[in-house]
Scaffold this active site. Sequence first.
Site, PDB file in Angstrom:
ATOM      1  N   GLY A  60       0.830  -1.199   0.000  1.00 24.99           N
ATOM      2  CA  GLY A  60       0.000   0.000   0.000  1.00 24.99           C
ATOM      3  C   GLY A  60       0.859   1.242   0.000  1.00 24.99           C
ATOM      4  O   GLY A  60       1.947   1.262   0.580  1.00 24.99           O
ATOM      5  N   GLU A  61       0.379   2.238  -0.675  1.00 24.96           N
ATOM      6  CA  GLU A  61       1.093   3.507  -0.633  1.00 24.96           C
ATOM      7  C   GLU A  61       0.091   4.634  -0.664  1.00 24.96           C
ATOM      8  O   GLU A  61      -0.660   4.782  -1.618  1.00 24.96           O
ATOM      9  CB  GLU A  61       2.050   3.629  -1.810  1.00 24.96           C
ATOM     10  CG  GLU A  61       2.921   4.868  -1.724  1.00 24.96           C
ATOM     11  CD  GLU A  61       3.864   4.963  -2.908  1.00 24.96           C
ATOM     12  OE1 GLU A  61       5.004   4.535  -2.771  1.00 24.96           O
ATOM     13  OE2 GLU A  61       3.438   5.454  -3.962  1.00 24.96           O
ATOM     14  N   GLY A  62       0.041   5.373   0.398  1.00 15.74           N
ATOM     15  CA  GLY A  62      -0.872   6.505   0.450  1.00 15.74           C
ATOM     16  C   GLY A  62      -0.070   7.781   0.578  1.00 15.74           C
ATOM     17  O   GLY A  62       1.143   7.791   0.377  1.00 15.74           O
ATOM     18  N   THR A  63      -0.762   8.850   0.916  1.00 12.06           N
ATOM     19  CA  THR A  63      -0.096  10.133   1.051  1.00 12.06           C
ATOM     20  C   THR A  63       0.728  10.188   2.328  1.00 12.06           C
ATOM     21  O   THR A  63       1.712  10.912   2.414  1.00 12.06           O
ATOM     22  CB  THR A  63      -1.149  11.255   1.079  1.00 12.06           C
ATOM     23  OG1 THR A  63      -2.146  10.939   0.113  1.00 12.06           O
ATOM     24  CG2 THR A  63      -0.540  12.595   0.752  1.00 12.06           C
ATOM     25  N   PHE A  64       0.318   9.414   3.333  1.00 15.17           N
ATOM     26  CA  PHE A  64       0.955   9.540   4.624  1.00 15.17           C
ATOM     27  C   PHE A  64       1.784   8.338   5.055  1.00 15.17           C
ATOM     28  O   PHE A  64       2.399   8.355   6.100  1.00 15.17           O
ATOM     29  CB  PHE A  64      -0.102   9.846   5.694  1.00 15.17           C
ATOM     30  CG  PHE A  64      -0.923  11.049   5.369  1.00 15.17           C
ATOM     31  CD1 PHE A  64      -0.400  12.321   5.536  1.00 15.17           C
ATOM     32  CD2 PHE A  64      -2.204  10.920   4.844  1.00 15.17           C
ATOM     33  CE1 PHE A  64      -1.140  13.443   5.203  1.00 15.17           C
ATOM     34  CE2 PHE A  64      -2.950  12.042   4.512  1.00 15.17           C
ATOM     35  CZ  PHE A  64      -2.414  13.311   4.692  1.00 15.17           C
ATOM     36  N   SER A  65       1.757   7.296   4.252  1.00  9.12           N
ATOM     37  CA  SER A  65       2.523   6.121   4.650  1.00  9.12           C
ATOM     38  C   SER A  65       2.746   5.168   3.490  1.00  9.12           C
ATOM     39  O   SER A  65       2.098   5.271   2.449  1.00  9.12           O
ATOM     40  CB  SER A  65       1.772   5.358   5.752  1.00  9.12           C
ATOM     41  OG  SER A  65       0.693   4.635   5.175  1.00  9.12           O
ATOM     42  N   SER A  66       3.673   4.252   3.711  1.00 16.82           N
ATOM     43  CA  SER A  66       3.830   3.119   2.806  1.00 16.82           C
ATOM     44  C   SER A  66       3.696   1.865   3.658  1.00 16.82           C
ATOM     45  O   SER A  66       4.181   1.833   4.786  1.00 16.82           O
ATOM     46  CB  SER A  66       5.209   3.122   2.155  1.00 16.82           C
ATOM     47  OG  SER A  66       5.342   4.252   1.333  1.00 16.82           O
ATOM     48  N   LYS A  85       3.942  -0.662   8.559  1.00 13.81           N
ATOM     49  CA  LYS A  85       3.498   0.649   8.089  1.00 13.81           C
ATOM     50  C   LYS A  85       4.562   1.692   8.409  1.00 13.81           C
ATOM     51  O   LYS A  85       4.822   1.996   9.574  1.00 13.81           O
ATOM     52  CB  LYS A  85       2.151   1.022   8.750  1.00 13.81           C
ATOM     53  CG  LYS A  85       1.619   2.379   8.293  1.00 13.81           C
ATOM     54  CD  LYS A  85       0.183   2.616   8.759  1.00 13.81           C
ATOM     55  CE  LYS A  85      -0.334   3.982   8.287  1.00 13.81           C
ATOM     56  NZ  LYS A  85      -1.756   4.190   8.584  1.00 13.81           N
ATOM     57  N   ASP A 172     -12.016   8.294   8.613  1.00 11.73           N
ATOM     58  CA  ASP A 172     -11.642   7.900   7.251  1.00 11.73           C
ATOM     59  C   ASP A 172     -12.147   6.488   6.956  1.00 11.73           C
ATOM     60  O   ASP A 172     -11.432   5.661   6.403  1.00 11.73           O
ATOM     61  CB  ASP A 172     -10.126   8.002   7.078  1.00 11.73           C
ATOM     62  CG  ASP A 172      -9.698   8.115   5.616  1.00 11.73           C
ATOM     63  OD1 ASP A 172     -10.575   8.360   4.751  1.00 11.73           O
ATOM     64  OD2 ASP A 172      -8.504   7.946   5.339  1.00 11.73           O
TER      65      ASP A 172
HETATM   66  P1  ADP Z   1      -2.603   5.065   4.932  1.00 10.37           P
HETATM   67  O1  ADP Z   1      -2.655   5.920   6.148  1.00 10.37           O
HETATM   68  O2  ADP Z   1      -1.440   5.387   4.063  1.00 10.37           O
HETATM   69  O3  ADP Z   1      -3.912   5.009   4.190  1.00 10.37           O
HETATM   70  P2  ADP Z   1      -3.262   2.412   5.904  1.00 10.37           P
HETATM   71  O4  ADP Z   1      -3.049   2.086   7.336  1.00 10.37           O
HETATM   72  O5  ADP Z   1      -4.672   2.659   5.482  1.00 10.37           O
HETATM   73  O6  ADP Z   1      -2.301   3.610   5.479  1.00 10.37           O
HETATM   74  O7  ADP Z   1      -2.677   1.239   5.015  1.00 10.37           O
HETATM   75  C1  ADP Z   1      -2.643   1.355   3.609  1.00 10.37           C
HETATM   76  C2  ADP Z   1      -2.972   0.024   2.974  1.00 10.37           C
HETATM   77  O8  ADP Z   1      -2.039  -0.971   3.393  1.00 10.37           O
HETATM   78  C3  ADP Z   1      -4.333  -0.537   3.357  1.00 10.37           C
HETATM   79  O9  ADP Z   1      -5.358  -0.029   2.528  1.00 10.37           O
HETATM   80  C4  ADP Z   1      -4.128  -2.017   3.164  1.00 10.37           C
HETATM   81  O10 ADP Z   1      -4.265  -2.368   1.800  1.00 10.37           O
HETATM   82  C5  ADP Z   1      -2.687  -2.205   3.569  1.00 10.37           C
HETATM   83  N1  ADP Z   1      -2.604  -2.607   4.989  1.00 10.37           N
HETATM   84  C6  ADP Z   1      -2.539  -1.795   6.055  1.00 10.37           C
HETATM   85  N2  ADP Z   1      -2.486  -2.499   7.201  1.00 10.37           N
HETATM   86  C7  ADP Z   1      -2.514  -3.792   6.847  1.00 10.37           C
HETATM   87  C8  ADP Z   1      -2.499  -5.037   7.577  1.00 10.37           C
HETATM   88  N3  ADP Z   1      -2.404  -5.068   8.910  1.00 10.37           N
HETATM   89  N4  ADP Z   1      -2.568  -6.191   6.870  1.00 10.37           N
HETATM   90  C9  ADP Z   1      -2.635  -6.166   5.528  1.00 10.37           C
HETATM   91  N5  ADP Z   1      -2.645  -5.045   4.795  1.00 10.37           N
HETATM   92  C10 ADP Z   1      -2.591  -3.870   5.433  1.00 10.37           C
HETATM   93 MG    MG Z   2      -5.744   4.161   4.597  1.00  9.18          MG
END
Ligand code: ADP
Ligand code: MG
Length: 509
Positions: A60-66, A85, A172
């Site tokens: 996953g890659e968003g604006t605030f984390s990978s 994360k 969110d």
């Molecule tokens: P962001 O703040 O960047 O949105 P998230 O915590 O929502 O970060 O995580 C981004 C993505 O990473 C999630 O939409 C999911 O696909 C994957 N992800 C996050 N946590 C987990 C986890 N515990 N197990 C599997 N995938 C995860």
């Molecule tokens: Mg998210």
Amino acid sequence: MMETVLKSHYDEQHPHQAEDFHGKHEQNSKLSAGIKKDIEKLYEAVPQLVNVFKIKEKIGEGTFSSVYLATAQLQTGYEEKMALKHLIPTSHPLRIAAELQCLTVAGGQDNVMGVKYCFRKNDHVVIVMPYLEHESFLDILNSLSFEEVREYMFNLFKALRRIHHFGIVHRDVKPSNFLYNRQLKEYALVDFGLAQGTPDTKIELLKTASSEDEQEDSIHHSVQRSVFGERNFNVYSSTYQENSSTKLIKQSKMIDVSSRKLVTKKKIISTKTVSNGAARKAVSGCPSNLTCDCYATDKVCSVCLSRCQQVAPRAGTPGFRAPEVLTKCPTQTTAIDMWSAGIVFLSLLSGRYPFYKASDDLTALAQIMTVRGSRETIQAAKTFGKSVLCTQVVPAQNLRTLCEKLRGTNSSCKRSQGEVLSKSLNDSALPVAVDKQCAPETLGKQTQHLKSFQEGDGALEMKATDMKGWDQVPDEAYDLLDKLLDLNPATRITAKEALLHPFFKDMRL
Ligand code: ADP
Ligand code: MG
Ligand code: ZN
């Protein structure tokens, strides 16, 4: 070149893992150079990880984390999958600590993601969570049975009941933050990166992270998180990838005129909100009395967009935001998560995702009006002290009729009249008047003409005999949806109440 660097890195630290990395796990050869580099950088930034984890891929890659998938070698010899994360180093320390505290205090139970470890070096923080393999919502949306949808919503409410009990407003709630493993029927609410506390929150760090943080927050979130702002690196996901730089442009204050056409090509509505009374006074530095040239047009002009905005928590994804968030009501409660859950439910019942596709709050509000009614929206806004101007009256729609029409389970009514259903809802897919009910008999006949649906690797024939329950959606479903999409946060159903709703009557709590 990258390959060698990576390998030598492993060789020094973990010879056996290096072998593993390049041998058994062939998928790693498919890792793009960019992702390999990211993984390498993460090992460098937080070297403690090297001794514990094998980072496999980016998920996953968003604006605030990978977020990365990694494995940890347990003493028993068993390899456990974890999600790592990595928060962007510019995150506010309080924000990071608050996210972590939500996971540690409320997580690990009732479909709320827990936390295993946390690593930090300088400004780099890595939160380690159990890994839950999950589906891409868009990929499975049209293959879910009605019963699966019911279970999904039940489990989402369980998670929300738990966090709301702790006085956490998630802010969110959307499918990418509610992980769903269809086979195992496992669910996990993740991502407390935007969470805030209720006045009586049990999360200590959410007590501090409010007023002082808001100004900074609103700047921070001018880069809005959106459905499109996240790249999904999921193994299951195939569709919906967009270049992230184009997304950031989209999220900035650019008005996409086409996305503002809400009802039909000719009927276009535009909305504005003003705070009532004292809150209306201008704050220094903001243009307050410039002449606006968008009134009664289909645009939101630059004057209106740059108008001074009341400081209020404003986060999440436009299409999932509750009306009180969109109008910047300063007091926001756990009810905002229930609205978002309602939007998720609306997607599941209608088979459309994202349901509302808005790049700004006013457009999002106008889109809500097309479903819930403009008068109704204006009336509700009054109750929380906002006056909304709308240039056109649009009626509220019957939720069952709307969902069935969009899902295609009552295609007889309108299609015979030559109306074409548009795929995207930002355009003309929201019908103005769909109050005419289809007679149940005609519905039954129509089901035989249903086209095949795309599902995963192959096409699945939807037969009249296998409607997966979609031909018998009970009224309770739409009653619950109606109570979730209550425009008034004060009367909106709570998570606790939703779990007791007749829609879930035979389910165990
Ligand atoms: P962001 O703040 O960047 O949105 P998230 O915590 O929502 O970060 O995580 C981004 C993505 O990473 C999630 O939409 C999911 O696909 C994957 N992800 C996050 N946590 C987990 C986890 N515990 N197990 C599997 N995938 C995860
Ligand atoms: Mg998210
Ligand atoms: Zn204007």
